[in-house]
Design a protein around this motif. Structure first.
Motif, mmCIF file in Angstrom:
data_model
loop_
_atom_site.group_PDB
_atom_site.id
_atom_site.type_symbol
_atom_site.label_atom_id
_atom_site.label_comp_id
_atom_site.label_asym_id
_atom_site.label_seq_id
_atom_site.Cartn_x
_atom_site.Cartn_y
_atom_site.Cartn_z
ATOM 1 N N THR A 445 0.834 -1.208 0.000
ATOM 2 C CA THR A 445 0.000 0.000 0.000
ATOM 3 C C THR A 445 0.866 1.254 0.000
ATOM 4 O O THR A 445 0.636 2.192 -0.782
ATOM 5 C CB THR A 445 -0.932 0.003 1.229
ATOM 6 O OG1 THR A 445 -1.768 -1.156 1.176
ATOM 7 C CG2 THR A 445 -1.810 1.245 1.246
ATOM 8 N N LYS A 446 1.871 1.286 0.866
ATOM 9 C CA LYS A 446 2.742 2.461 0.947
ATOM 10 C C LYS A 446 3.581 2.624 -0.322
ATOM 11 O O LYS A 446 3.803 3.745 -0.798
ATOM 12 C CB LYS A 446 3.651 2.355 2.174
ATOM 13 C CG LYS A 446 2.917 2.521 3.492
ATOM 14 C CD LYS A 446 3.882 2.443 4.658
ATOM 15 C CE LYS A 446 3.138 2.619 5.984
ATOM 16 N NZ LYS A 446 4.051 2.520 7.143
ATOM 17 N N ASN A 449 1.456 4.106 -3.018
ATOM 18 C CA ASN A 449 1.284 5.549 -2.794
ATOM 19 C C ASN A 449 2.532 6.312 -3.206
ATOM 20 O O ASN A 449 2.450 7.395 -3.799
ATOM 21 C CB ASN A 449 0.969 5.828 -1.316
ATOM 22 C CG ASN A 449 -0.404 5.334 -0.917
ATOM 23 O OD1 ASN A 449 -1.298 5.203 -1.767
ATOM 24 N ND2 ASN A 449 -0.608 5.041 0.357
ATOM 25 N N ASN A 452 2.602 6.497 -6.758
ATOM 26 C CA ASN A 452 1.396 7.183 -7.263
ATOM 27 C C ASN A 452 0.618 6.311 -8.247
ATOM 28 O O ASN A 452 0.157 6.772 -9.293
ATOM 29 C CB ASN A 452 1.765 8.521 -7.912
ATOM 30 C CG ASN A 452 0.550 9.440 -8.034
ATOM 31 O OD1 ASN A 452 -0.422 9.303 -7.285
ATOM 32 N ND2 ASN A 452 0.587 10.368 -8.980
#
Length: 469
Positions: A445-446, A449, A452
């Motif tokens: 998930t990180k 992010n 992007n």
């Protein structure tokens, strides 16, 4: 048709050799699959169960009390439900059951129940609770010298991020409100928790910590709330951690690893200020300050369904984020010096510093294990250094530190390859994904992010490039 029969035969053989009990019914409640493990658990002859209606096999059940019937009728699964009952031989057993509905082309065709015998685990849990209780009964003055108590002076760092966390924690120490601490594994969440307790109003009262990920939910419930004699086989009157911590602080470490059913009971304690022992009828008032920790972003845990939203809001009165080591690399030298002094004394060595090369490697490393990983690496290196050496060099550390630190994306090297443009772009993309994953401790998930892109897109690319996590 022959292939279908072979597949069915293979499936039946697999189900008969696994450790869990399997019971499958059709949409009329008739048993169509019943393996040997389930037969042993329930003390039944397998042949007497197959093709029989479940309500005929267990006359004490009805459509409302049977988990198989309930799941089949509602179409909703039931996960990890503990059941204690007498089998047909009169033996009391405890099982953990998961029951799920079965669909073919969106049409309900039956239900499947998977049961694991945890009777021995239950008995073992009683021994763990008894041992814990014996330790609690010991003279506290005898135990005190062996317990390491941390305060804010033990938190090393001058970075803006760590100072912000310490400032919030110092203010939390002056309050009795619940605290939720978020930080990756190894960032020092318990150190913050103890500092809040031992620098606060409750410092002369008990501080008790319990890791919620270390125990099955049924055992954890007994440990937290205590038990009443006769509530289950071998149960005795015993206070739980809430009662033991009365007047003080209870740290619930990795609260996001706790089952949702237990989370609802914890929420009730926070709301109403009393507990009820397992199997008991009496409400016991308690005055306990709760500090909870989570090793993943609480909002992500809520989205994943591992943390109840209402419990999060009740715990998150004071919120503290402990920064990861990669987010405060200006503290690296300070931390290294501290650990070198600590293990020089402990291991009787005379190390003065890190070499400049090692320090550069440390600055480029992503530290997935955070401060705990750094401390372990320093301790390991000082173990290996000879008494006449005074500087920690790269040969004193594991090779993966060097490999990852030097494994940043070098586009010039990729372009030199005699590949087509799509191949070069793919190679760059793969290296960027690997770098993003390493810098976030393989947190998809990180990493998504950071890149992007959507989480599902990243998962697809990880599979495409065969990246090992």
């Amino acid at each position: 048709m022959i292939k279908g029969e072979i597949l069915k035969l293979v499936l039946q053989n697999i189900l008969h050799y696994i450790d869990e009990g399997i019971h499958v019914i059709d949409n009329h409640g008739n048993t169509i699959l019943y393996n040997d493990v389930m037969a042993r658990l329930e003390g039944l002859d397998k042949e007497s169960v197959l093709n029989k209606n479940i309500l005929d096999i267990f006359p004490s059940l009805d459509e409302n009390s049977s988990t198989l019937f309930t799941v089949m009728n509602t179409g909703r699964p039931i996960f990890n439900r503990n059941q204690t009952y007498l089998n047909y031989k009169g033996n009391k057993i405890t099982t953990m059951n998961t029951t799920i509905p079965l669909f073919i082309n969106d049409e309900k065709v039956g239900a499947l129940e998977i049961a694991k015998d945890i009777t021995k685990i239950k008995a073992l849990s009683e021994q763990v609770i008894n041992l814990q209780q014996e330790l609690f009964k010991k003279d506290r003055e005898e135990i005190k010298p062996r317990i390491k108590r941390y305060t804010f002076e033990n938190i090393i760092g001058n970075s803006r991020e760590i100072k912000k966390a310490i400032d919030i924690a110092r203010k939390a120490a002056m309050s009795n409100s619940s605290v939720l601490i978020y930080g990756e594994t190894g960032t020092g969440k318990e150190l913050f928790s103890q500092s809040i307790h031992y620098c606060g109003k409750r410092k002369n009262k008990p501080f008790i910590a319990q890791n919620c990920a270390a125990l099955p939910e049924s055992l954890l419930e007994s440990i937290l709330f205590g038990t009443v004699k006769g509530s289950f086989t071998g149960a005795v009157d015993r206070p739980g951690l809430f009662e033991q911590a009365n007047g003080g602080t209870l740290l619930l470490d990795e609260i996001n690893s706790t089952g949702l059913m237990l989370q609802s009971k914890l929420l009730r304690v926070l709301q109403e200020g009393y507990i009820r022992r397992v199997g008991g009828l009496k409400d016991i008032p308690i005055d306990v300050r709760i500090i909870a920790t989570t090793n993943e972003d609480p909002l992500v845990a809520i989205e994943k369904g591992t943390l109840r939203k209402d419990l999060y809001y009740r715990l998150n009165v004071i919120s503290i984020k402990v920064p990861a080591l990669r987010e405060r690399k200006e503290d690296l030298k300070l931390l290294c010096d501290y650990f070198i002094r600590k293990y020089n004394k402990k291991l009787d060595k005379d190390v003065w510093m890190l070499s400049e090369h090692v320090y550069e490697l440390f600055l480029n490393y992503t530290w997935p294990g955070n401060v705990r990983e750094l401390e372990n690496l320093i301790e390991g290196a000082i173990n290996f250094i000879s008494k006449d050496e005074h500087v920690l060099k790269k040969e004193h550390f594991p090779s993966y530190i060097v490999e990852e630190s030097m494994g940043t994306v070098d586009i010039k090297d990729i372009i030199k390859l005699e590949n087509s443009l799509p191949e070069i772009i793919s190679e760059i993309e793969k290296k960027l994904i690997i770098h993003a994953l390493k810098s976030t401790g393989n947190n998809i998930t990180k990493a998504a992010n950071k890149l992007n892109i959507r989480r599902q897109t990243l998962q697809h690319k990880i599979k495409k490039y065969k990246i090992r996590l």
